[in-house]
Enzyme design. Sequence first.
Site, PDB file in Angstrom:
ATOM      1  N   PRO A 185       0.783  -1.305   0.063  1.00  0.00           N
ATOM      2  CA  PRO A 185       0.089   0.078   0.013  1.00  0.00           C
ATOM      3  C   PRO A 185       0.713   1.180  -0.015  1.00  0.00           C
ATOM      4  O   PRO A 185       0.714   1.927   0.999  1.00  0.00           O
ATOM      5  CB  PRO A 185      -0.674  -0.102   1.301  1.00  0.00           C
ATOM      6  N   CYS A 186       1.724   1.530  -1.081  1.00  0.00           N
ATOM      7  CA  CYS A 186       2.035   2.947  -1.435  1.00  0.00           C
ATOM      8  C   CYS A 186       1.298   3.894  -1.148  1.00  0.00           C
ATOM      9  O   CYS A 186       1.763   5.105  -0.859  1.00  0.00           O
ATOM     10  CB  CYS A 186       3.130   2.931  -2.456  1.00  0.00           C
TER      11      CYS A 186
END
Length: 179
Positions: free
Chosen positions: A129-130
């Site tokens: 989850p950047c």
Amino acid sequence: MTFTYRFIDSPVGQLKLVAQDSCLAAILWENDRPNRVPLGVMSEDEGSDILNRAEEQLHEYFAGRRSRFDLELNFRGTEFQKKVWHALLTIPFGETRSYLDIAVQIGNPAAVRAVGAANGRNPISIITPCHRVIGSSGALTGFAGGLMAKELLLTLEGCLPQKAPKARGGDASKQRSLF
């Protein structure tokens, strides 16, 4: 090394899922920058189990029925990048972190810009989850999928920062929804 791929539609546009053997190697954006994620020779998927599972879990995520992914991942990058990407995996659903938070977590508080660069090269978007990494001020900063996609993902997870300016180009809630 041979990779297999499949395209899927999503509320954030068409995504290209890429597998290497029994691991997910990449999720690429519809308008991804060429060579942002270097991969080898690719062939079209013919029923890969890992791509089937990735597609199913992404559908569940976008439908609001999944907050955690359970897939084997194969990160291809430098040791520093891999350290950053593994730190991203520890950010809980519905929470955000700053680039400084990630730099401190990996034991290198001076590496904020390098963390940003590694974040931008994250090969397995959404699942790693950047999009949960934001500026220290709460601003939505650069994102390979575009700021509207980042806003949509954070809204889906209920963690869009209050002070985050709206992404330009329209309301993310009006993006197409296929699920």
